[in-house]
Design an enzyme around this catalytic site. Structure first.
Site, PDB file in Angstrom:
ATOM      1  N   HIS A   1       1.800  -9.102  -7.747  1.00 51.45           N
ATOM      2  CA  HIS A   1       2.218  -8.960  -9.139  1.00 51.45           C
ATOM      3  C   HIS A   1       2.385 -10.292  -9.862  1.00 51.45           C
ATOM      4  O   HIS A   1       3.402 -10.539 -10.527  1.00 51.45           O
ATOM      5  CB  HIS A   1       3.481  -8.096  -9.243  1.00 51.45           C
ATOM      6  CG  HIS A   1       3.366  -7.030 -10.293  1.00 51.45           C
ATOM      7  ND1 HIS A   1       3.934  -7.150 -11.529  1.00 51.45           N
ATOM      8  CD2 HIS A   1       2.717  -5.846 -10.294  1.00 51.45           C
ATOM      9  CE1 HIS A   1       3.643  -6.066 -12.242  1.00 51.45           C
ATOM     10  NE2 HIS A   1       2.899  -5.264 -11.510  1.00 51.45           N
TER      11      HIS A   1
ATOM     12  N   ARG B   1      -0.041   1.370   0.074  1.00 55.46           N
ATOM     13  CA  ARG B   1       0.454   0.092  -0.409  1.00 55.46           C
ATOM     14  C   ARG B   1       1.889  -0.082   0.058  1.00 55.46           C
ATOM     15  O   ARG B   1       2.690   0.863  -0.008  1.00 55.46           O
ATOM     16  CB  ARG B   1       0.399   0.064  -1.945  1.00 55.46           C
ATOM     17  CG  ARG B   1       0.676  -1.301  -2.528  1.00 55.46           C
ATOM     18  CD  ARG B   1       0.679  -1.270  -4.056  1.00 55.46           C
ATOM     19  NE  ARG B   1       1.999  -0.925  -4.571  1.00 55.46           N
ATOM     20  CZ  ARG B   1       2.413  -1.193  -5.810  1.00 55.46           C
ATOM     21  NH1 ARG B   1       1.596  -1.787  -6.661  1.00 55.46           N
ATOM     22  NH2 ARG B   1       3.608  -0.842  -6.220  1.00 55.46           N
TER      23      ARG B   1
ATOM     24  N   TRP C   1       6.325 -11.430 -14.294  1.00 58.64           N
ATOM     25  CA  TRP C   1       6.772 -10.168 -13.685  1.00 58.64           C
ATOM     26  C   TRP C   1       5.585  -9.433 -13.106  1.00 58.64           C
ATOM     27  O   TRP C   1       4.558  -9.323 -13.742  1.00 58.64           O
ATOM     28  CB  TRP C   1       7.475  -9.276 -14.710  1.00 58.64           C
ATOM     29  CG  TRP C   1       7.997  -8.036 -14.031  1.00 58.64           C
ATOM     30  CD1 TRP C   1       9.153  -7.937 -13.295  1.00 58.64           C
ATOM     31  CD2 TRP C   1       7.369  -6.756 -13.983  1.00 58.64           C
ATOM     32  NE1 TRP C   1       9.281  -6.656 -12.790  1.00 58.64           N
ATOM     33  CE2 TRP C   1       8.189  -5.912 -13.205  1.00 58.64           C
ATOM     34  CE3 TRP C   1       6.182  -6.233 -14.509  1.00 58.64           C
ATOM     35  CZ2 TRP C   1       7.887  -4.579 -12.926  1.00 58.64           C
ATOM     36  CZ3 TRP C   1       5.864  -4.914 -14.256  1.00 58.64           C
ATOM     37  CH2 TRP C   1       6.714  -4.080 -13.473  1.00 58.64           C
TER      38      TRP C   1
ATOM     39  N   GLU D   1      -6.506   3.796  -6.629  1.00 61.71           N
ATOM     40  CA  GLU D   1      -5.040   3.921  -6.594  1.00 61.71           C
ATOM     41  C   GLU D   1      -4.661   5.294  -7.138  1.00 61.71           C
ATOM     42  O   GLU D   1      -5.185   5.728  -8.163  1.00 61.71           O
ATOM     43  CB  GLU D   1      -4.412   2.828  -7.456  1.00 61.71           C
ATOM     44  CG  GLU D   1      -2.897   2.787  -7.414  1.00 61.71           C
ATOM     45  CD  GLU D   1      -2.332   1.639  -8.250  1.00 61.71           C
ATOM     46  OE1 GLU D   1      -3.001   1.214  -9.209  1.00 61.71           O
ATOM     47  OE2 GLU D   1      -1.226   1.171  -7.936  1.00 61.71           O
TER      48      GLU D   1
ATOM     49  N   ARG E   1      -9.780  -4.512 -10.272  1.00 60.41           N
ATOM     50  CA  ARG E   1      -8.627  -3.639 -10.460  1.00 60.41           C
ATOM     51  C   ARG E   1      -8.609  -2.910 -11.802  1.00 60.41           C
ATOM     52  O   ARG E   1      -7.687  -2.136 -12.081  1.00 60.41           O
ATOM     53  CB  ARG E   1      -7.341  -4.465 -10.323  1.00 60.41           C
ATOM     54  CG  ARG E   1      -7.005  -4.821  -8.917  1.00 60.41           C
ATOM     55  CD  ARG E   1      -6.544  -3.599  -8.131  1.00 60.41           C
ATOM     56  NE  ARG E   1      -5.218  -3.164  -8.529  1.00 60.41           N
ATOM     57  CZ  ARG E   1      -4.800  -1.896  -8.549  1.00 60.41           C
ATOM     58  NH1 ARG E   1      -5.626  -0.921  -8.235  1.00 60.41           N
ATOM     59  NH2 ARG E   1      -3.576  -1.593  -8.905  1.00 60.41           N
TER      60      ARG E   1
ATOM     61  N   TYR F   1       9.941  -5.792  -8.048  1.00 62.59           N
ATOM     62  CA  TYR F   1       8.803  -4.960  -8.404  1.00 62.59           C
ATOM     63  C   TYR F   1       8.365  -4.047  -7.249  1.00 62.59           C
ATOM     64  O   TYR F   1       8.303  -4.473  -6.101  1.00 62.59           O
ATOM     65  CB  TYR F   1       7.590  -5.831  -8.799  1.00 62.59           C
ATOM     66  CG  TYR F   1       6.355  -4.989  -8.888  1.00 62.59           C
ATOM     67  CD1 TYR F   1       6.148  -4.159  -9.984  1.00 62.59           C
ATOM     68  CD2 TYR F   1       5.449  -4.932  -7.828  1.00 62.59           C
ATOM     69  CE1 TYR F   1       5.064  -3.315 -10.043  1.00 62.59           C
ATOM     70  CE2 TYR F   1       4.348  -4.096  -7.884  1.00 62.59           C
ATOM     71  CZ  TYR F   1       4.164  -3.291  -8.994  1.00 62.59           C
ATOM     72  OH  TYR F   1       3.095  -2.434  -9.035  1.00 62.59           O
TER      73      TYR F   1
ATOM     74  N   ASP G   1       0.850  -5.758  -3.351  1.00 60.25           N
ATOM     75  CA  ASP G   1       0.707  -6.273  -4.716  1.00 60.25           C
ATOM     76  C   ASP G   1       1.651  -7.460  -4.921  1.00 60.25           C
ATOM     77  O   ASP G   1       2.877  -7.296  -4.848  1.00 60.25           O
ATOM     78  CB  ASP G   1       1.041  -5.144  -5.708  1.00 60.25           C
ATOM     79  CG  ASP G   1       0.606  -5.454  -7.137  1.00 60.25           C
ATOM     80  OD1 ASP G   1       0.380  -6.643  -7.436  1.00 60.25           O
ATOM     81  OD2 ASP G   1       0.499  -4.506  -7.939  1.00 60.25           O
TER      82      ASP G   1
ATOM     83  N   GLU H   1      -3.154  -8.055  -3.791  1.00 59.70           N
ATOM     84  CA  GLU H   1      -3.465  -7.859  -5.219  1.00 59.70           C
ATOM     85  C   GLU H   1      -2.708  -8.849  -6.094  1.00 59.70           C
ATOM     86  O   GLU H   1      -1.548  -9.173  -5.807  1.00 59.70           O
ATOM     87  CB  GLU H   1      -3.069  -6.417  -5.563  1.00 59.70           C
ATOM     88  CG  GLU H   1      -3.094  -6.082  -7.036  1.00 59.70           C
ATOM     89  CD  GLU H   1      -2.646  -4.642  -7.280  1.00 59.70           C
ATOM     90  OE1 GLU H   1      -2.553  -3.863  -6.311  1.00 59.70           O
ATOM     91  OE2 GLU H   1      -2.385  -4.315  -8.439  1.00 59.70           O
TER      92      GLU H   1
ATOM     93  N   GLU I   1      -5.967  -5.792 -13.177  1.00 59.49           N
ATOM     94  CA  GLU I   1      -5.404  -4.645 -13.903  1.00 59.49           C
ATOM     95  C   GLU I   1      -5.007  -5.015 -15.330  1.00 59.49           C
ATOM     96  O   GLU I   1      -4.935  -4.136 -16.183  1.00 59.49           O
ATOM     97  CB  GLU I   1      -4.224  -4.023 -13.134  1.00 59.49           C
ATOM     98  CG  GLU I   1      -2.998  -4.907 -13.059  1.00 59.49           C
ATOM     99  CD  GLU I   1      -1.879  -4.296 -12.225  1.00 59.49           C
ATOM    100  OE1 GLU I   1      -2.166  -3.694 -11.188  1.00 59.49           O
ATOM    101  OE2 GLU I   1      -0.710  -4.422 -12.634  1.00 59.49           O
TER     102      GLU I   1
HETATM  103  O1  EZ4 Z   1       2.757  -2.939 -12.975  1.00 68.59           O
HETATM  104  O2  EZ4 Z   1       1.177   0.046 -14.059  1.00 68.59           O
HETATM  105  O3  EZ4 Z   1      -0.760  -2.032  -9.098  1.00 68.59           O
HETATM  106  N1  EZ4 Z   1      -0.052  -1.517  -9.905  1.00 68.59           N
HETATM  107  C1  EZ4 Z   1       0.750  -2.152 -10.739  1.00 68.59           C
HETATM  108  C2  EZ4 Z   1       1.518  -1.295 -11.720  1.00 68.59           C
HETATM  109  C3  EZ4 Z   1       1.710  -2.010 -13.044  1.00 68.59           C
HETATM  110  C4  EZ4 Z   1       2.051  -1.028 -14.127  1.00 68.59           C
HETATM  111  C5  EZ4 Z   1       1.966  -1.692 -15.490  1.00 68.59           C
HETATM  112  O4  EZ4 Z   1       1.962  -0.763 -16.481  1.00 68.59           O
HETATM  113  O5  EZ4 Z   1       0.838  -3.361 -10.697  1.00 68.59           O
HETATM  114  O6  EZ4 Z   1       2.755  -0.934 -11.174  1.00 68.59           O
HETATM  115 CO    CO Z   2      -0.812  -4.117  -9.548  1.00 68.16          CO
END
Ligand code: EZ4
Ligand code: CO
Length: 412
Positions: A222, A147, A412, A349, A293, A159, A220, A246, A272
Site C-alpha cells: 500500500h 492475500r 496511506w 481480486e 492492478r 491498512y 499489499d 503489491e 490500482e
Molecule cells: O485501498 O480499494 O488492493 N486493494 C487495495 C484496496 C484499496 C481501496 C481503495 O479504494 O489496496 O483496499
Molecule cells: Co492494493
C-alpha cells in the site's frame, strides 16, 4: 440504435456506488460503474454536467469513437475522475452492444480463453491466531489464493485489517464501507516502516508453516516504502514464495521499481491508482513488474484496459485486476468478462459484496471452487433495481490517512 436517456445513479447499500445507466431508443439498457472511493460525487458532477448532455442522440454502437471523443474533446486528459467517467460510458456501451448481439460480453471480446478466473480474497488479523482463523474462513469459502495482511506490534490501526471481517455473525456488514469509513473527515491511522519490515516476514513464515507451501499468498504494501525498503522486504519474503508483493512503493514514480527489481525475485504488482496506459509505459517496456492492478472502472473502461493488457502481454506481464468492494458489481462483471477473454490473465481480486448491494444489483456471475465466471446472460449480466437503489442515499465516507509517530503525514 441511439442513446435516448442517460442517468447517473448514486446508491449506498453497504457503501457508495456510482452507476451510469444508458437507455437506447429501442429500449436496451447499458450499465457502467463510475465509483471512485471517497471522491464519488466528483465523478457524479463530471458525468452530470459534462458527459450526459453529450451522449443523448449518439449511435450506441460507436464505442471506440465515443471513447476517443470523450477523451480528446475534453482537452484535459487523464486523471481518476475523468477516466472513471469515461469508463462508465465505455462499459455501458459494451453492455448494450452485447445485449444487442444476444451474447455475453466476453464473446465480443474474443471469446473465452479459459473456463474460469482464479480469484484471491483478503485474510487479515491483528494477531497471528486471528489471521489463521481468517485464512481458514477464506479456504472454507473456496478461495484458492489468499492475500495476507497483518497487524504490526506497536501500531494501533493498519491498512488491510478489516475491522469486522473475522467476527462471527458480521457477514452481512463485514465490508461496510471498508476500507473507507463513514464520517466527514478521514480517519487517522499510524505507521512505522521499520516495525513493519521486521514483523511481516515472521508472519509469512508462520503462515507457510501452518498452511503449507502450495497456496498462492499475496501481500499489499500500500505505497508505504521507499525503493530500498521495498527491495529489503521483497528479499526477506523470498523464502515464502509470494504470488505477488503489491504497491510496494508510491505508484507515481515508475522508476522506483527499477531499484526494487534489481534486488528481489518476489513478483511485483502495481497500478490500482493508475488511470491510463501512460502510467504503465516504462513499467511495461522495462519489465519492472509482473501484474497490472488496474480495474476497468478506474482506467477508462474495457476498451482502454484491454489495450493496456495487450501491450503488457508482449512483455509477459499479466492481469491482476483490482476488485475491492468499492468496485461495484457492474465493475466486477466488466472485469470478469475481460479477464475471461484475454490471453494474459493472471488473477482476479474478489472480495464479496454484502446482501444489500446484491439486492440492488442482481448478478449472473458464478463462484465455484475458487473460480469466478461472469455467466452467460447477454451483456454484462448485471441489472440495477433503481427503486431498491433509491432506498440508500449517499453517505459521506473517506479512506483513512497515515501519520508517523512524530506527526508527519505518510502515504496511506
Ligand atoms: O485501498 O480499494 O488492493 N486493494 C487495495 C484496496 C484499496 C481501496 C481503495 O479504494 O489496496 O483496499
Ligand atoms: Co492494493
Amino acid at each position: 440504435m441511439r442513446i435516448d436517456r442517460a442517468e447517473v445513479i448514486v446508491t449506498s447499500p453497504d457503501r457508495n456506488f456510482v452507476t451510469l445507466k444508458l437507455t437506447t431508443d429501442d429500449g436496451l439498457i447499458g450499465l457502467g460503474d463510475a465509483t471512485l472511493n471517497g471522491r464519488e460525487l466528483a465523478v457524479v458532477a463530471y458525468l452530470h454536467e459534462h458527459v450526459v448532455p453529450l451522449l443523448i442522440g449518439i449511435d450506441a454502437h460507436k464505442i471506440e469513437d465515443t471513447w476517443q471523443f470523450l477523451y480528446r474533446s475534453a482537452y484535459w486528459r487523464r486523471g481518476p475522475v475523468t477516466m472513471a467517467a469515461i469508463a462508465a460510458v465505455d462499459v455501458a456501451l459494451w453492455d448494450i452492444k452485447a445485449k444487442a448481439a444476444g451474447m455475453p460480453l466476453y464473446q465480443l471480446l474474443g471469446g473465452a480463453s479459459r473456463t474460469g478466473l482464479l480469484a484471491y480474497g483478503h485474510a487479515s488479523g491483528k494477531s497471528t491466531s486471528e489471521l489463521f482463523d481468517s485464512v481458514r474462513k477464506h479456504q472454507a469459502e473456496g478461495y484458492k489464493a489468499i492475500r495476507i495482511q497483518t497487524g504490526v506490534p506497536g501500531l494501533k490501526s493498519i491498512y488491510g485489517i478489516a475491522s469486522n471481517a473475522t467476527l462471527e455473525g458480521n457477514e452481512g456488514k463485514r465490508y461496510d464501507h471498508e476500507p473507507a469509513q463513514r464520517g466527514a473527515f478521514p480517519a487517522e491511522e499510524d505507521w512505522d516502516t521499520r516495525s513493519y519490515l521486521r514483523h511481516v516476514p515472521t508472519v509469512f513464515e508462520a503462515v507457510r508453516n501452518e498452511f503449507g507451501p502450495e497456496i498462492p499468498l499475496l501481500h499489499d504494501g500500500h505505497h508505504r516504502m521507499t525503493p530500498i525498503q521495498a527491495a529489503k522486504l521483497g528479499k526477506s519474503l523470498e523464502p515464502y514464495d509470494l504470488f505477488w508483493l503489491e504497491d510496494c512503493t508510491p505508484a507515481e514514480n515508475q522508476e522506483a521499481l527499477r531499484l526494487v527489481r534489481q534486488h528481489t525475485t518476489t513478483p511485483l504488482a502495481i497500478g490500482e491508482v493508475f488511470n491510463t496506459v501512460w502510467d504503465y509505459q516504462q513499467l511495461i517496456r522495462e519489465q519492472l513488474f509482473d501484474y497490472v492492478r488496474s480495474a476497468v472502472t478506474h482506467t477508462g473502461g474495457i476498451s482502454a484496459l484491454k489495450k493496456i493488457l495487450e501491450y503488457a502481454a508482449q512483455y509477459q506481464v499479466k492481469s491482476g485486476m483490482h476488485g475491492p468492494t468499492d468496485i461495484s458489481p457492474v465493475g466486477m462483471a466488466a472485469a470478469m468478462h475481460l479477464g475471461l477473454a484475454i490471453h494474459n490473465f493472471g488473477i482476479q481480486e474478489y472480495m464479496q459484496h454484502g446482501e444489500k448491494t446484491n439486492a440492488v444489483f442482481s448478478q449472473s456471475f458464478t463462484w465455484n471452487d475458487g473460480m469466478l465466471h461472469p455467466g452467460n446472460k447477454p451483456g454484462l449480466g448485471v441489472e440495477l433495481d433503481v427503486d431498491e437503489a433509491g432506498r440508500y442515499p449517499y453517505e459521506t465516507a473517506y479512506l483513512p490517512y497515515n501519520r508517523l509517530a512524530d506527526g508527519t503525514v505518510h502515504d496511506w
